[in-house]
Structures are given as C-alpha cells and as structure tokens.
Enzyme design. Structure first.
Site, PDB file in Angstrom:
ATOM      1  N   LYS B  26       0.828  -1.217   0.000  1.00 54.84           N
ATOM      2  CA  LYS B  26       0.000   0.000   0.000  1.00 54.84           C
ATOM      3  C   LYS B  26       0.846   1.243   0.000  1.00 54.84           C
ATOM      4  CE  LYS B  26      -4.140  -1.617   2.268  1.00 54.84           C
ATOM      5  NZ  LYS B  26      -3.684  -2.636   3.240  1.00 54.84           N
ATOM      6  N   ARG B  96      -3.458   2.129   8.305  1.00 50.89           N
ATOM      7  CA  ARG B  96      -3.571   0.807   7.663  1.00 50.89           C
ATOM      8  C   ARG B  96      -2.284   0.016   7.810  1.00 50.89           C
ATOM      9  NH1 ARG B  96      -6.552   4.107   3.725  1.00 50.89           N
ATOM     10  NH2 ARG B  96      -8.482   3.009   3.173  1.00 50.89           N
ATOM     11  N   GLY B 105      -5.469 -11.636   7.745  1.00 51.91           N
ATOM     12  CA  GLY B 105      -5.110 -12.157   9.064  1.00 51.91           C
ATOM     13  C   GLY B 105      -4.411 -11.102   9.894  1.00 51.91           C
ATOM     14  N   MET B 107      -4.250  -6.787  11.145  1.00 54.69           N
ATOM     15  CA  MET B 107      -5.111  -5.627  11.305  1.00 54.69           C
ATOM     16  C   MET B 107      -5.216  -4.922   9.975  1.00 54.69           C
ATOM     17  SD  MET B 107      -4.850  -2.119  13.461  1.00 54.69           S
ATOM     18  CE  MET B 107      -4.805  -1.074  11.994  1.00 54.69           C
ATOM     19  N   ARG B 352      -6.421   1.361  -9.940  1.00 54.30           N
ATOM     20  CA  ARG B 352      -5.950  -0.019 -10.136  1.00 54.30           C
ATOM     21  C   ARG B 352      -6.393  -0.478 -11.519  1.00 54.30           C
ATOM     22  NH1 ARG B 352     -10.166  -2.236  -5.589  1.00 54.30           N
ATOM     23  NH2 ARG B 352     -11.963  -1.234  -6.505  1.00 54.30           N
ATOM     24  N   HIS B 468     -18.201 -37.931 -15.769  1.00 46.60           N
ATOM     25  CA  HIS B 468     -18.455 -38.393 -17.130  1.00 46.60           C
ATOM     26  C   HIS B 468     -19.259 -37.371 -17.907  1.00 46.60           C
ATOM     27  CE1 HIS B 468     -20.811 -40.582 -20.209  1.00 46.60           C
ATOM     28  NE2 HIS B 468     -19.658 -41.194 -20.412  1.00 46.60           N
ATOM     29  N   ARG B 630      -6.823 -43.536 -30.717  1.00 46.90           N
ATOM     30  CA  ARG B 630      -6.579 -44.444 -29.597  1.00 46.90           C
ATOM     31  C   ARG B 630      -7.398 -45.706 -29.780  1.00 46.90           C
ATOM     32  NH1 ARG B 630      -8.210 -42.687 -23.625  1.00 46.90           N
ATOM     33  NH2 ARG B 630     -10.300 -43.079 -24.429  1.00 46.90           N
ATOM     34  N   GLU B 758      -0.112 -43.018 -19.128  1.00 50.42           N
ATOM     35  CA  GLU B 758      -1.167 -42.699 -18.168  1.00 50.42           C
ATOM     36  C   GLU B 758      -1.032 -43.501 -16.887  1.00 50.42           C
ATOM     37  OE1 GLU B 758      -4.952 -43.476 -20.109  1.00 50.42           O
ATOM     38  OE2 GLU B 758      -4.018 -44.956 -21.410  1.00 50.42           O
ATOM     39  N   SER B 777       1.687 -39.735 -25.696  1.00 50.58           N
ATOM     40  CA  SER B 777       0.669 -38.740 -25.399  1.00 50.58           C
ATOM     41  C   SER B 777       0.302 -38.935 -23.933  1.00 50.58           C
ATOM     42  CB  SER B 777      -0.543 -38.956 -26.297  1.00 50.58           C
ATOM     43  OG  SER B 777      -1.546 -38.040 -25.962  1.00 50.58           O
ATOM     44  N   THR B 780      -3.377 -37.279 -19.086  1.00 48.27           N
ATOM     45  CA  THR B 780      -3.234 -36.704 -17.745  1.00 48.27           C
ATOM     46  C   THR B 780      -4.453 -36.939 -16.865  1.00 48.27           C
ATOM     47  OG1 THR B 780      -3.855 -34.579 -18.704  1.00 48.27           O
ATOM     48  CG2 THR B 780      -1.515 -34.986 -18.344  1.00 48.27           C
ATOM     49  N   ASN B 781      -5.600 -37.279 -17.449  1.00 47.59           N
ATOM     50  CA  ASN B 781      -6.742 -37.603 -16.579  1.00 47.59           C
ATOM     51  C   ASN B 781      -6.413 -38.846 -15.762  1.00 47.59           C
ATOM     52  OD1 ASN B 781      -8.049 -35.559 -17.851  1.00 47.59           O
ATOM     53  ND2 ASN B 781      -9.474 -36.838 -18.994  1.00 47.59           N
ATOM     54  N   CYS B 844      -3.150 -35.158 -23.774  1.00 41.32           N
ATOM     55  CA  CYS B 844      -4.493 -35.240 -24.336  1.00 41.32           C
ATOM     56  C   CYS B 844      -5.542 -35.403 -23.251  1.00 41.32           C
ATOM     57  CB  CYS B 844      -4.583 -36.372 -25.340  1.00 41.32           C
ATOM     58  SG  CYS B 844      -4.296 -37.983 -24.611  1.00 41.32           S
ATOM     59  N   TYR B 864       2.957 -30.732 -28.303  1.00 37.07           N
ATOM     60  CA  TYR B 864       1.590 -30.259 -28.496  1.00 37.07           C
ATOM     61  C   TYR B 864       0.706 -30.558 -27.288  1.00 37.07           C
ATOM     62  CZ  TYR B 864       0.193 -35.088 -29.415  1.00 37.07           C
ATOM     63  OH  TYR B 864      -0.057 -36.428 -29.287  1.00 37.07           O
TER      64      TYR B 864
END
Lengths: 889, 889
Positions: B26, B96, B105, B107, B352, B468, B630, B758, B777, B780-781, B844, B864
């Site tokens: 500030k 302030r 957290g 004052m 701002r 899903h 796939r 995977e 590939s 990542t799920n 993917c 990619y």
C-alpha cells in the site's frame, strides 16, 4: 593362432568351468568334470569362436577346424577303444549345441550319431540285442532327420504308428527287431523323398551335417526372438560338443543309475540312489523294471529287498563312493549323478546340484557348515527362504489316500479339513459349537472377517493370490485356496458343484493351501516339527542380517505367533480389522450414519474403551518392541451392510428408517473405492475418528506403563497421504491428543508420527512429506496398484496370461516390481532422507515376506520389512542372504 | 542513519512502486501515485524496518520515530489545511497495515482516527451534517475498539441493535443524530467496561495505539499460520500507512465517484463512470441515490438523463480527464479509479487495473497494441485465456428475467433451453421429433452417449467438473451443469424436485453451463459474435507460440468445430465412443459374448466397415493434419446392459439365454474398473479387437488417398501401457496388419505407433517404452487418478473441502498437479527422449485446455497439447503467453 577344438576325457581336459564363454555351458562343464578326474565319456567341444567365424565369413569354417576335429576324434576313439565307423566296435557319438547361456530355441541334441547299415550290425553284436540296435538306429534317423535335415517329424511318427497298427502293437516295445529293421528302411525312404537325397551313410558326413545344423540353429527366428527378449547378444555364438555314447545295456557287467550324495528327502548324510543291471538310462525312468537300491541301508529303510549295488557291483560301487566324496569336496553341495557302467567301466554322464526338500536343504546346509565344508554364510545362502513355508504349516499325510475335487491357487499354506459352510455367520455359529469348518465363498469381503477367523480354512471360486481372501488368510496364518474356478457355488441351495460332484453344507472337505488342492473328506495331516537345524540356521541368519523384520498383526494371536517366529516388532497393525467384531460394528455403523461431528463422537466414544483394550494387549505382548499402528484406512461403505435384511436390522438398531441407511449407502458407494474416500481422507473429513484412535493408543501406552513399567513408543501411521498438507493437518490433531492425554494422566509420552507411502505422488513428494514424518512405511500393495494402474482384485483374470506372455516376470503383487514400484521407493528414500536423514524406512505390504523383494529392500537401504506372521522366518533368512551377497560382491 | 518514515502527497513522494519491501504494498503504491502527480490525500508510511526493530528490541520503537512521525504529520496538516485535533478544522486520518505481500489475518484499517468529543463538533460544523459526524464517530469507536483495543465487536453490534429496536428503526439510517450521539456514549461505556480504561480522547494517543496495534497484529496466531502456509518469512515485517481522510460530503462543491478509463464492458475507448454530489463513497454503492454519469455520451447510451459530471463539475471533470490520460500512459492499461472532490479539490483515492469482460479485454489489448501503447506480445498477455470461453458459447440475454431453480457446477459452457427428459432414449426420441431437450440424470454413463448427443444440454445431480457428464459434454461442446445437489430426481414418476418446486418431464428449463445456473422456462440467449479483435489477437498469438494445439474429437461435428477454432490435428480420437451407436453396440455385445477368438472376429467384422467409414470421414475433414487414434480403451462391461429388460433384449438378439448374459456381466464386473481389464490389456487378451481397428485405420488411409490424393499419416495410439513388452506385442500385431493392408491394396502407407502415458510406471519406464513408441501422449486424466490415487468420479465428495483446507491449490483434474503428475511427465520426457531424441510428446487429458497446464507443457518442452474443440482457442492463447513469458525471462 586360434585353437578351435577343446578335448576332454581320460581324466583330463583342455577346458574348464570358467570357460563358458568359449565352450558354452555344456562344454565347460564336461571339461570341468573331466579335469576333476571324473570318468566322463570322452569327447571334444568346437568353440563359440567357430560360430562367430562361421557367420562373419559367409558360413565357412576356419581352415584348421577339419584337422583339429580329426585329431580330437581319434583321441576319443582311442580312449573308448572303438572306431568311428568301425563295423565291429563302432564309436557312436552325441552332438549337442551349447551357448554360454542356456537357450531354448536352438538345436538340442542328436544321439547315436555314427550308426549306418554296417555299424548297426556291430552294435547289435556288441550288445547282443538286435532289437536295441535297430531301435537306436531308427531313433537316430528320426532325430537326425528332424533337427539336422528338417524333415517334418510328423512323417516319422506316422510311419511308426502305421507299423504299430499293422502289427497290432500297443507300445513301441511290442515291435520286434525285424519290424524295426523294416521301419529303418521306411525312414530312409521318407528322408530320400523329403530331401531328394539319401540318408547320409558315412559317419563323417553325419558328423559335419550335425555340426553345421547346430551353427545354423543359432540364427533361426525362434532363437533370434528368444535372444531379443532376454537381451542376449547374437555375437556370443554357440559351441558344439561331440561326445562318445556309452551303453549300460551291453551285458551283465553293464548298468545304469541315478545317485545322490545325500538323502534329498531328509537331508541325512547317507548315499542314496537306484540302478538297473544291463539297462539304458530310460529304463530306470520307464518303470518297467523295478530299480535296485544303491545301498543295503537304503533297501532296508525303503522296503526294497532287491540286491543293492554295493553287493551286485562292489567294485563299481566303491568307485562311485570315491566319486561321491570327490564331488562333494569339489562342489561343496549334495550332488545328483547319472552314471552308466559299460562292461565294468564306470562313466559319469552328468553331475549337478541335487534338488531337495526344505527340510533336507536345512539339514544339509547346517551339517556341511558344522563339518567345515561350508562357511555359515554359505550355509545360509543354501536354503531357499520361500521353502521354509513348507516347514511351518501342517501338511497332508503323504501316505493318505485322496479324492481330489479340484485345484485352485495355493494362496495360504496349511492343510486343513472341516465341514463346508457358505457364510461367515454360519462359520461362526458352527465354530462356536466346536465344529471345524471350511468357509466357501465366491469371494470374501471385510464383512467375512469373523467367519474367516472362525473357520479352519477358506476356499473361494474367484480371486487371485492376492485377493482379499488370500491376503487376510495369510495374515491370519489360515489355509486358503483361492480362485478355484471349477467351483459353481449356489448360495441359495447351500451347495457347490465341481464337474458333477455336489458338495452340500456340512459335508467335509480338505483344502491344502500349500498346493491349491481341494479334496473330498478328511485327509489326515502331519504337524510340522521345527528341527534343531532350523533354529541353528535362523540364528546364523539373524547374526548376518542388518534389515529388521517386523510383522503385520492386529490380533493377540497373530502377535504371539509372530513373536514366536522372531518378529522384532509390529510394522503394520490395521485398526479397521478391530472394527468388524460383533460388538463394535454396531457402534461403527452408528458413527457412519451420524449426521454431524458430535453424533460421530458419541458413537466413537463407545468404541474407545474397546480399542484401548486392543492396544493394551498388543503393547503387552510386544514388550516394548516398536508397534506401528495405522489409523482407519478403508472406505466407510465397507462397514455398512449390503443385504436388504441386514439393512433393516442396522436401521432398527440405529433407530433410523431403512431408507436412510440405503441413502447413506448410496452416498458412500464409489465407482473405484480403491481411489476414493479412504485413508487420511477420512481423517481430514471426519477428524473425530482419528482423534478417538489417537486417544486409545496414547491411553493404552500410559496404561501399560503404569501396569508393567514398560515404556511403549507407539508409532502412529497416517495412511494414503498424497499431499504434505494432509499429513500436517492430521499430525497436528494427533499431537494435540497426545498432549491432552499427557496432561490428563500426568505421564510423559514418547511417540512417532509417520505415514504410509502408497501413492506415487507421495513418493515423488517425499521431500515435503518427510518434513512432517518421522517414518515412512511403503505400502507396496497399494503402491503397486497405483503405479501399475492394476487392481489387485481384478487383475486375477489376466495375470496368468500376462506372466505367460512375458509381460510380467512374476505377479507384481507377490514379488515387487523393482523397475516401477521399486523406482518410486528409491526416489522416496532419497528425497525423504535428504529432508530428514534419520527418517525410518520400512515396507509393510505383502512383499515384506517375499524373498526377492526383501533382498531389494536390503539393497536400497530400508530399515525393516514387515510381513504376515508365518512369513517372518522367510523374511529373516532372505534379509540375511541379501546381506551376505552384498558382502561377497 | 536509517530513515523510518516516508511521506507522500502534494504531487511528490519519498517512496515509489519499487519500494514494496520497505513500505509494503500500500505504501509503495501510494508513493507511486503521488510521484506521478496524482492528487492522492497526503500521508506517510512507517517502514517495515520499524516492525523488525520493534520485534528485535522488545517491542520498542527506534528513537527517531516519534519526531519523524511528528514532522510527517505536520506536513499532512499543511497540505490539507487541517489540524490533527483542531476543534474547527480537524484532520482525520486512516491507519492501515501493509506488508510487502498482501496478507489477510492482520489488522486491516482504522478510519476517521482523530475524532473525539471536540473534533466531532468541528466535523459536524464543516459538513453541515451532525448526523454524519456522529455516525463517523460511532463507527470510529467501533472499529478502533475492535481492532486496536480488542473489544469483542459483538458488544457494539448488540448496542446498535438494541438502540434500533428501541427507536423502532429498521435501518441504521433511521437513527437520528441525537440517537447516534447517545450511541457514542454507550460505545465509550462498553470500552471502559471491557478494557478498564476510558476510550482514548487525544488524537495522538489514538494514533500511537493504532500504530502499535498494526505491529502487534504481525505476530497474531492467524497471521503466523497464514505465513507458514504461504511460505512468507516473518522477518519481512509490515509497514503502517497513515493518510488524511477526505470527504465528498461537505457541500455542493463536494462529490465522490468511480471511473474507468475505458468501457469495461465493451472495451470501447471512452471514459466511463458514475458520481454523486455531496456524498460519501459508500453512498455510490448503497444504491439509495441514483448515481450520475460521468459523460454525456454515457448518459445517453445508458438511458440515464441525470446531468453528467462534465456539465456539473466541469473543472474537476477536466482534471479527471487529464488524470485518465496520465494514468493510461503510465500504467499502460485500463484503470479503475476511486475519486473524491472535497470542496472543489479532486483527490484520487485509488487507481488499479480495471476488471473487464473477455470482450473488453480483447478490444482493449488489440487497440492499445495498434495504438503503440503496448507491444503485441504484451497485448497477448493481457487477455485471460480462460475468459475466451465466454465468447465462444451462446450466452443468456442479460436483460431477460429469470426464475433461478438452483445452481450446480459450471461444467461445460453454453446457455440452452429445452424440455426435461430423464433417459437417453427419451432424449433421442423427442429430438428425432425436432424437440429441444435437456437430459436430466443423477449421473451419466457411456450408455447415455446417444441421449447426450441428442440433447441440447445436460443436467446432473451428482458428479464434479470432471465427471463423465462434464467431460463428454465439454468434448461435444454441449452445455452442462453437473452436481446440482439440490435436485431430487425421481426416475419412476419422471420428475425432479428442487426445494418444493416440482419439474416434470416435458417442462421447459434453461441451463447455463457457464455459470452453473438452472432456470425455469425458456430464457432467450444471444449468439456469440467473434469480433475482428478476436481473430487479430489469435493471429498474433499463433505467431508467438511454439506449442501445437490439437483437439480431442471423434465425431465429424467435433472435428469440424475444432478446425474452425484453429486445431492443428486430432490429438485424441477415442474409438470407443464410436461403438456406442445403435447399429454397432449390438455387434459389440455379440463380440463380448463370444466364446472364442473366431467368434469375436465374426462380430468385429460387422463393425469393421462402419469403423472404416468413421476414419475416412475424420481423415477427410482433417486434410492431412495428424490424427491420433486411440485403440479401444474402456472395460468391456461398459458395453453390456445392466437393466433386466435390456439384458433380456440383448440375449434375444445374440441368441443366448439371459442367464448367459448375466454370467458374462458378472464375470466382467470389477471392484475397481479404473484399475482393471482395459486399455492395452484388452489388446493383449483379445487381439482381434485391435486388429480390426488397425485394419479400419489403414484401409481408411488408403481409401482417402485413392479418393483425394491426400496422404494420411495415422498415429495409432495404444492406451494404458505399463510394461514395454505390452506395447511391443501389440505393435507387432498392428505392424503386421499394416503390411497386410499394404499388400492387399498395393499402396505404401506411412504411420506412427505410439502410446499413452497414463500409468506412473509408464512414466518411470519411459526409456524402455520409448524404444517401441514413436510418440507419447500423456493421458493426464488417468495419470492424475493413478498418481494421486484419486478417482475422478468419487473425489467430488471431498474435493471442495480439500481445496478449502489448502490441501489442493486447485482441482487437480482441471489444473495439472505439477509437483506430482508434472514430475512424472518431466521424468517421462527426459527418459523417453534419452532413448529416442525425436520422440513426439503431447498431452491429451482435460488439462490440454487449462491455461496454467498449457503453460507447464510449453515450459517442459512438449510438442503439443490436445483439448476439446471449444478449448482450442484457449490453449492457443495460453501457449502463446507461455512462450512470450519465457522470452521475457
């Protein structure tokens, strides 16, 4: 100048055991035996360098090869007193391939090479057995035709079958010498038709064709594939060994037999073996004639009153005994020897380390060490840790008659009999009435624990070696046969079928968890006797190992058993098993059905005193040894009932509507419970549970101290941590509870808080997690499931196929996958110790009792393994072996 | 000698923006604004070094502090023409806290400090508003009492409520000046009672008490915990900023307002804002008086005919415009400004960067770049990629009236209306009759795919952002609201309830997948207009990025949509979705019910031509761009029916007994399907399936080439590989099929075979796997599920709690867990490329469309990302931003 041929025989040899690379495994071993002075049939080995030369130079041989072979062959002729192609005393030879590493997929063996239309007559005359001579000849043509000339072996077999049909002969042995002579001609015709050339008549042509076939077999697609799969370099090449054939069927001064230098069944230091006069090796196996014992003692003990060899052929026997001593002195282990006596002359065809029972292995190793033949370290290495299992459980009386119903997987050793029951409740009811029962289920779940406890043994029709039934049974030391797929279980009519046989509730069966066999009726068993050798060897092992061995135990019975087997603490006490007992499951369900924290706390307060009592008992049994207690781990739905009548019951007991129980059950049901709301996730969401457990642990520690003065240092283990923050949150709560108990009791408490590493993420983030953990215990069961994306319960369906196809070298739930899961353990160890050098490390999955996995744990520097009670001795021995092997390297 | 106090105001300042460490956020910002010549209310900042000194020296201040504060305060008095404690023209200040990093957290703020029983009269006189003066005073006592004196704020609130009850006042504003004067006395009494001391009367005492409170707040447990959690060093300390209060309510020459330098809604380069004469800042927000527009233009466009500021206060307006230009020139971005005019004097309280819509962000960034204010790189960085989603889907007409039923998770954007249906079949039937429907399910399964295709939108009561329903809907670009827990769905009576409201089948609802809102009836929507700025910015982005962006698509519609959005290929074509179509599911079920390989082959041969047609269509649409296909991935039981009547149907169609179908279903049922028989495990066990698929792919490539001359290079992807040997086995089969198709067609084919990474094991063993794979590939799920041991479908129940508790920074299924999953990707990349330097790498999973995750993929050097069609522009922009940021560092 290179040397291409190495001879052996006549008490000497050019090669030796350490020349495997040049002579192949077989050639080197034969050289070694000859050098030792063993009377091996003489021969020679053409080196692997010839193979390399052969492929490097357009499939040609080195210039000197032909002359070197001629010289070596002449030496063989000289030693055996026969001539290659000699019509009266023909020398016959075997030709074998032999690479530096054993390699199926290559040409194996051609026997009796050197036979032709004249030498066969010499053989007939020499043996006095024309039938034998022509049978040898037709076998030679068949074998040579198949492996050297690449004639389809089916054609020979067909001709043989046709001949048998014509002669109305049932067995090959029903054909006469004349029949076989005719068959030889037919076989030669087949070769002529298939190859366009006559079957080679001169022994020299036969020999070089066979040598060429061995070298060619090095590059067959099958051999190439095999090498690729096993990472064997093609440059290695194969050697060819040519060796004189000897015959044990040339008269009454001939014999053939098999001998062991010690008793392979009991380990007793006494010669052991069988032989037949005037016979071929295969006659001993064929079982047409009863073999005679080697010694008088053996004949008496085995009830065989045929004259023993020491009487019939005393001179050869004396030679054999001399050999036995020489062999044990040299190989420093019990040997299994094949021998042939040709016209009074003893030949050793093969000697190898003899297979033996666990009991024999123990006895032999300990006695050899006590006799100074072996060091104690070597003795410890001589016993297969896994085989100890045979010694610890009751076994079926081998003499009893058995009606085998079916076979399943040998999931947990032990042979037990009992009445068939189909539910855990029934198991408990009948057991309470002092009946022995076998619990038969399609598969088991945690709901069945009380029934498994009550039963003598468990039999399931579904699930693998690491299914719920298998794991729990091993943990309990109960016999278990799993995945007996032939079983059709009909719960409704309370019976099961096995291919037509119906077995009803109450019928007695016997299951042998060591072999997977299921039998009708009660088969008597014999209790194991732990020999003095067992204690002695285990003592040596303990003095050698650095890895500690703890046990996975939660019942006093398990804890006591494990202590008896030498466990040095509890590495995994699964508290959830304590919640399934009758008096607790109700409170547990009330807790799960509670709407809020206070409701849960009320229900948990009923469990607290019981849980505290459990820990008091365990701490008392373990007498100050470390006890690692895992806080509640399984998903809550495992504690709820699933059957409609049970739901009604539970609802009534909890004072709620059944539909409320159903709703809660539906809420808690998960698509993949293994990856769901369990482990520390429960602790985060329902902090009351872990608070109660922590209180029970700390109060128990105080109580035991107050009663016995024993200081207990509980190790509180938080399961399924993936994020450092989870551990931090829960650790704070456990510490607060410890402080509270200390304040209430006025006693100081020492304790450790640590975590299970069972998620790949936890291993990768070990550095952050170690800042909140005093110990890591690798939960290798779940870590394997996550790392391989493989459900322990579901992979049984394809595990066998995967092992067959060479995808898994072994079931990764039994033997740790060192490349995948092991890599994560290594990473976790390095990163964890980097943050906290004194971090205590152990494993507590099923792998803690698997010798190969125990070896891995030692090598990467863990502090301990923890396994089910009955596996503690196995782990102790495996740990010692790993330590010894490390010192040897 | 250290300097402890930094002044600002009057067009100058001692500090600046780069002094955050010393002055806190500030203080540094205020210094910067003052230095810029902005008319900020003057004040001064006590440095963080004072805080450090305070704690290092037993909570004492440096010697010079008192005198430096006195000097700085005098300067403030001078600048505003008021005196601290002056009874006529009192200076009031705010105090302030301000650490170098923003830190809740601590004052926060005390306003109106300096008021006491005499200065309050001066304020009343100056403002001509006695009520305002006493309201300010009672607020000051309340705030000061709470945060400085630590009096429980509840006591003040209670006194205020009591007063309102006595006076029958509904709002605070109903209280009179006299009431408030009385309340002030009551408040003072509360302070006296609670602290044992009177409320401080002298402004100096007030000031030093407030300064002390700020420094003390640095070490409160809450602040300490916050710092620990966010890794903030305690040594940093906090600064204290004291600033003159200014008042917009001291007469008609006073005002207060909020302004934007450009239109934050449209991005138009026109001043924008609102103000009120003779008012306080909070009055603008309170909505009691209607604010007036800043400009005439704005008034006209917004239908606000109150006089604009450019007419009412022309001089202040002119000053404001000068400021606007200065601010945009300085900050190079649209600014959001709070201002107050006190007796003709303009003060800027705050400036701002202004929040804006996606459309405005685009327009502003592009125009600023075109005007040379920003570089194109900077412009690209200015647009939040995630916000583009707003632009691509139809949105609700903001002017429409709405009856909101409930809210769920905003799972897939788009606002759609339709009739409620409760089954996929009904959805299909009604859609076939040209009705628009919303499919409402507790949750969806692959069985519902046809209904999801047919529906306008999907609404579920269960499941998270990655359930899903959510994943499939995003893939299809369908609007979807998930996990609307308030919904009680009753399939039997075909209706759902939301807190009393009953919605039956056929009733119309609207779902807004962008916000998660569910509304009754049909709400009109507006179609998105992709502006010229969109195309321009995306063009710039494309020229900057190195990461390619592909799409996850298996239908022609998806593929076309993705091409339109700039996809550079298909990164994931999930073939299983192709098997759920009506004409294929039967053949698929026949295949699953077959007893042996030939039976399976027969059933698969029916699917082959359809599957080939699918690929021909996709290849044609993608015009030679890479297409990664796939092979079959999900467990077979997903294809079997589960309802009794369906089972009967399927049995009839397949010509078998229903109990046979049930048995097969039971055999295939798994405890943890995610970890079961799926992916390449199917390929190993049932090679016929992959052989059929490989044939379809290769034949399609040949067909497209023959038709269009386009060379297709299919990328065949083997899922769920954990062991190199799995890939090798299947690769051999696929290669054999390619050879066969080449031979049959006489065409050469180029293709790649690769795998999904995977499983954690696959990442760890990337070196071995790469020897058989042309590409990786990262799925990542699943990799997230395995690495974290966390089921996507089951974690919804506790995900929110986990994020709240700071265990997860974000849902790891939406934003890649870089420390855990990301670490495995890094390991796999390094080990894979070590074996095969040209290894192609992509991801993917759902993460391919998440900006933070895309950034990660760029940084670690993948080739990619692949994401659902509607996320392609997001990924393109995120990839460009990552590249630009990298170049900047």
């Amino acid at each position: 100048m290179a040397r291409w041929v190495y001879s052996f025989g006549g008490g000497t040899a050019d090669g030796a055991a350490d020349m495997k690379k040049l002579l192949g495994g077989k050639g080197a071993n034969l050289g070694e035996m000859a050098k030792l002075g063993l009377p091996v049939p003489p021969g020679f080995t053409i080196t692997t360098e010839v193979c390399t030369h052969y492929y490097a130079r357009g499939k040609t041989y080195p210039d000197q090869l032909q002359s070197e072979v001629a010289v070596a062959l002449a030496a063989v002729e000289n030693l055996v007193g026969r001539g290659f192609g000699d019509p009266d005393r023909p020398l016959l030879v075997s030709v074998r391939s032999g690479a530096p590493v054993s390699m199926p997929g290559m040409m194996d063996t051609v026997l009796n090479l050197g036979l032709n239309s004249t030498t066969v007559e010499g053989l007939a005359k020499g043996s006095g057995d024309r039938r034998f001579a022509f049978d040898s000849y037709r076998r030679f043509i068949q074998m040579f035709g198949d492996v050297v000339l690449e004639v389809d072996h089916y054609l020979f077999e067909e001709a043989l079958e046709d001949m048998k049909r014509e002669r109305e002969a049932r067995f090959d042995t029903d054909l006469s010498a004349a029949d076989l002579e005719e068959l030889v001609e037919q076989f030669k015709t087949i070769v002529q038709e298939q190859t366009g050339k006559p079957f080679p008549e001169t022994p020299q042509d036969q020999l070089w064709a066979a040598i060429g076939a061995v070298f060619s077999s090095w590059m067959t697609p099958r051999a190439v594939t095999y090498r690729r799969l096993h990472d064997i370099s093609a440059e290695m090449g194969t050697a060819v060994t040519v060796q004189a054939m000897v015959f044990g069927n040339m008269g009454q001064d001939c014999a053939t037999g098999v001998a062991f230098t010690r008793n392979p069944s009991t380990g007793e230091n006494a010669y052991y073996g069988e032989f037949l006069v005037n016979a071929q090796g295969e006659d001993v196996v064929a079982g047409i004639r009863t073999p005679q014992p080697l010694t008088r003692k053996m004949g008496e003990e085995g009830g065989n009153d045929l004259p023993p060899m020491e009487e019939v052929l005393p001179q050869s026997y004396a030679e054999l005994v001399t050999l036995f001593q020489k062999l044990e002195g040299h190989y420093r282990d019990m040997q299994d020897i094949e021998f042939t006596i040709e016209q009074g002359k003893l030949y050793v065809l093969q000697t190898r380390t003899g297979k033996r029972t666990a009991q024999a292995a123990l006895k032999i190793a300990v006695e050899m060490a006590n006799d100074g033949l072996l060091s104690r370290e070597e003795a410890v290495l001589r016993v297969d840790p896994a085989s100890l299992d045979q010694l610890l459980h009751p076994t079926l009386d081998p003499k009893a008659e058995k009606t085998i119903l079916t076979k399943g997987l040998p999931a947990s050793p032990g042979a037990v009999s009992g009445k068939v029951v189909f539910s855990a409740d029934m198991a408990e009811r009948r057991a309470a009435a002092s009946e022995q029962v076998i619990l038969v289920r399609i598969e088991t779940s945690p709901d069945d624990i009380h029934g498994m406890h009550a039963a003598q043994g468990i039999l399931t029709s579904r699930g693998g070696m690491t299914s719920h039934a298998a794991v729990v049974a091993r943990g309990m030391g109960k016999a278990c046969v799993c995945g007996a797929g032939d079983l059709l279980i009909d719960y409704e009519s309370r019976c099961f079928y096995v291919r037509g046989t119906r077995v009803a509730e109450g019928d007695v069966i016997t299951v042998d968890g060591g072999t997977g066999t299921v039998m009708l009726g009660r088969i008597p068993t014999v209790e194991p006797q732990l020999s003095g050798e067992f204690a002695m060897l285990m003592g040596w092992a303990d003095s050698m190992r650095s890895l500690k061995v703890r046990t996975n135990a939660e019942t006093p019975l398990d804890a006591r058993t494990a202590r008896r087997f030498g466990a040095e603490g509890i590495g995994l006490c699964r508290t959830e098993h304590m919640f399934f007992q009758d008096d607790r499951i109700l409170a547990m369900r009330e807790m799960i059905l509670a709407e809020d924290g206070p409701g849960r706390t009320r229900a948990l307060s009923k469990i607290l005193p019981m849980q505290r009592r459990d820990f008091v008992e365990l701490f008392t049994i373990m007498q100050g040894l470390p006890v690692t207690i895992r806080l509640l781990d399984p998903p809550l739905h495992e504690f709820l009932p699933h059957e409609p009548h049970e739901i009604t019951e539970v609802a009534a007991a909890a004072g709620v509507e059944p539909k409320f129980v159903k709703r809660r059950l539906a809420e808690l049901t998960e698509a993949n419970p293994m990856l769901g709301l369990r482990g520390c996730r429960l602790g985060v969401l329902f902090p009351e549970i872990y608070e109660m457990q922590a209180r029970a642990i700390f109060e128990a520690a105080v109580a035991v101290y107050e009663k016995s003065g024993e200081t207990i240092i509980p190790e509180v283990m938080i399961p399924l941590v993936g994020m450092a923050r989870e551990l931090e949150l829960i650790k704070n709560k456990v510490e607060a509870m410890a402080a509270q108990v200390m304040q209430e009791s006025g006693r100081e408490l020492t304790y450790l808080i640590g975590t299970m590493i069972e998620l790949p993420r936890a291993a990768l983030q070990a550095s952050a997690i170690a800042s909140h953990a005093a110990f890591f215990s690798f939960g290798t069961n779940d870590l394997t499931q996550m790392t391989l994306g493989l459900s322990r319960d579901d992979s049984g369906k394809f595990m066998e196929r995967y092992i067959q196809d060479g995808i898994f070298p072994a079931d990764p739930f039994q033997t740790l996958d060192q490349e995948g899961v092991g890599e994560l353990i290594r990473i976790a160890k390095e990163r964890g110790r980097a943050t906290r050098p004194e971090l205590k490390l152990g494993i507590c999955g099923e792998h803690g009792g698997d010798p190969a996995s125990v070896g891995f744990c030692h090598r990467i520097g863990l502090d301990y393994v923890s396994c089910s009670p009955y596996r503690v001795p196995i782990a102790r021995l495996a740990a010692a072996q790993a330590a010894v092997r490390e010192r040897m390297n």
